[in-house]
Scaffold this motif. Sequence first.
Motif, PDB file in Angstrom:
ATOM      1  N   GLU A  28       0.809  -1.209   0.000  1.00 34.82           N
ATOM      2  CA  GLU A  28       0.000   0.000   0.000  1.00 34.82           C
ATOM      3  C   GLU A  28       0.848   1.267   0.000  1.00 34.82           C
ATOM      4  OE1 GLU A  28      -3.644   0.407   1.793  1.00 34.82           O
ATOM      5  OE2 GLU A  28      -4.126  -1.719   1.838  1.00 34.82           O
ATOM      6  N   SER A  29       2.057   1.209   0.513  1.00 31.69           N
ATOM      7  CA  SER A  29       2.955   2.367   0.421  1.00 31.69           C
ATOM      8  C   SER A  29       3.262   2.672  -1.041  1.00 31.69           C
ATOM      9  CB  SER A  29       4.255   2.102   1.181  1.00 31.69           C
ATOM     10  OG  SER A  29       4.004   1.908   2.552  1.00 31.69           O
TER      11      SER A  29
ATOM     12  N   LEU B  79     -17.487   1.373   9.478  1.00 33.60           N
ATOM     13  CA  LEU B  79     -16.103   1.860   9.558  1.00 33.60           C
ATOM     14  C   LEU B  79     -15.150   0.948   8.811  1.00 33.60           C
ATOM     15  CD1 LEU B  79     -15.399   3.115  13.201  1.00 33.60           C
ATOM     16  CD2 LEU B  79     -15.005   4.366  11.071  1.00 33.60           C
ATOM     17  N   VAL B  80     -15.293  -0.350   9.023  1.00 34.87           N
ATOM     18  CA  VAL B  80     -14.422  -1.320   8.354  1.00 34.87           C
ATOM     19  C   VAL B  80     -14.619  -1.243   6.842  1.00 34.87           C
ATOM     20  CG1 VAL B  80     -13.921  -3.781   8.053  1.00 34.87           C
ATOM     21  CG2 VAL B  80     -14.328  -2.858  10.346  1.00 34.87           C
ATOM     22  N   ASP B  81     -15.883  -1.164   6.416  1.00 40.18           N
ATOM     23  CA  ASP B  81     -16.172  -1.093   4.977  1.00 40.18           C
ATOM     24  C   ASP B  81     -15.639   0.199   4.371  1.00 40.18           C
ATOM     25  OD1 ASP B  81     -17.408  -3.535   5.126  1.00 40.18           O
ATOM     26  OD2 ASP B  81     -19.450  -2.737   5.145  1.00 40.18           O
ATOM     27  N   ALA B  82     -15.808   1.310   5.080  1.00 48.66           N
ATOM     28  CA  ALA B  82     -15.342   2.596   4.565  1.00 48.66           C
ATOM     29  C   ALA B  82     -13.820   2.631   4.473  1.00 48.66           C
ATOM     30  CB  ALA B  82     -15.842   3.735   5.462  1.00 48.66           C
ATOM     31  N   ASN B  83     -13.159   2.073   5.470  1.00 49.53           N
ATOM     32  CA  ASN B  83     -11.696   2.007   5.452  1.00 49.53           C
ATOM     33  C   ASN B  83     -11.216   1.189   4.254  1.00 49.53           C
ATOM     34  OD1 ASN B  83      -9.017   2.344   7.031  1.00 49.53           O
ATOM     35  ND2 ASN B  83      -9.112   0.142   6.645  1.00 49.53           N
TER      36      ASN B  83
ATOM     37  N   HIS C 253      -8.986   2.653   0.951  1.00 47.97           N
ATOM     38  CA  HIS C 253      -7.698   2.055   0.587  1.00 47.97           C
ATOM     39  C   HIS C 253      -7.760   1.431  -0.803  1.00 47.97           C
ATOM     40  CE1 HIS C 253      -5.075   2.234   4.232  1.00 47.97           C
ATOM     41  NE2 HIS C 253      -6.238   2.565   4.793  1.00 47.97           N
ATOM     42  N   ALA C 254      -8.880   0.784  -1.132  1.00 50.17           N
ATOM     43  CA  ALA C 254      -9.017   0.161  -2.453  1.00 50.17           C
ATOM     44  C   ALA C 254      -8.988   1.216  -3.554  1.00 50.17           C
ATOM     45  CB  ALA C 254     -10.314  -0.641  -2.525  1.00 50.17           C
TER      46      ALA C 254
ATOM     47  N   VAL D 232      -4.980  -9.969  -0.217  1.00 46.13           N
ATOM     48  CA  VAL D 232      -4.892  -9.850   1.243  1.00 46.13           C
ATOM     49  C   VAL D 232      -5.998  -8.965   1.830  1.00 46.13           C
ATOM     50  CG1 VAL D 232      -2.395 -10.179   1.198  1.00 46.13           C
ATOM     51  CG2 VAL D 232      -3.305  -7.863   1.187  1.00 46.13           C
ATOM     52  N   ASP D 233      -6.827  -8.366   0.962  1.00 48.38           N
ATOM     53  CA  ASP D 233      -7.795  -7.367   1.434  1.00 48.38           C
ATOM     54  C   ASP D 233      -8.774  -7.925   2.451  1.00 48.38           C
ATOM     55  OD1 ASP D 233      -9.362  -4.805   1.245  1.00 48.38           O
ATOM     56  OD2 ASP D 233     -10.872  -6.182   0.470  1.00 48.38           O
TER      57      ASP D 233
END
Length: 253
Positions: A121-122, A159-163, A167-168, A186-187
């Motif tokens: 992700e970096s 929250l988990v879904d929005a995060n 990121h996606a 790994v998502d």
Amino acid sequence: MTEWGGATSPAGGNGGRRRLAAARGEPRAARQPLERPAPLRQAVYDVIAEMIINRELQPGEHLVENELAAQLGVSRQPVREALQRLQSEGWVDLRPALGAFVHVPTEEEADQLLATRTLLESESARLAAKQGTPEQVERLRELQRVGEKALSDDDQVALVDANAALHAYVVAMSGNKVLAELIAMVDRRVRWYYAPIARSRGRQAWDEHAALIDVIASRNSRRAGEIMRRHTERTRESYHQRRKEAAEREAPG
């Protein structure tokens, strides 16, 4: 003799005969018929996987086929098939004579996956800052607003879904399809590990997202990579801290 995958086979074996037949224009031998799609089996798999990820089914919980079937309104067969697939992918443990249980991730498993996520992700953030358009940045800001609303509503699932969605989208902005495929692998497990700490990361995590979006908008690719690295490392540290606190609470005395 010819080498193939570390084993030897005669050049005139079945593979050789098939190649000769094809060269002579002979019809190919019949193959095993393809299985027809099984949407119900897939749907049951997806639902149970989401129940595990969102901690509706807790790590170590016994999964009873007939109870899950009744809950989902299906027969036991698609549930059994889904559990077998979940076992092969590491979500479920099948124990002889005992049945199926939600897998309990080890600290090593979590650490390796979260470390890999940081690397991937970096790079995605670095590329997003180079490739992203103003329209894409605005979409990131919209996703940020969705996350902040979930935070104010104290809605862990949202929250988990929005995060995951934010990121996606950073990954999508990178324009690197191989990177996107690797992160997709790994998502789901990242979401599983993130669920218990979504609230505790809370405001800090979404402040970090806001800073990341600003840097992506400024097209500072080096800085974007650094912010994403620190952001994902803090999530990794929070996960381990939560496990440590849970172990201390459960310790006798």
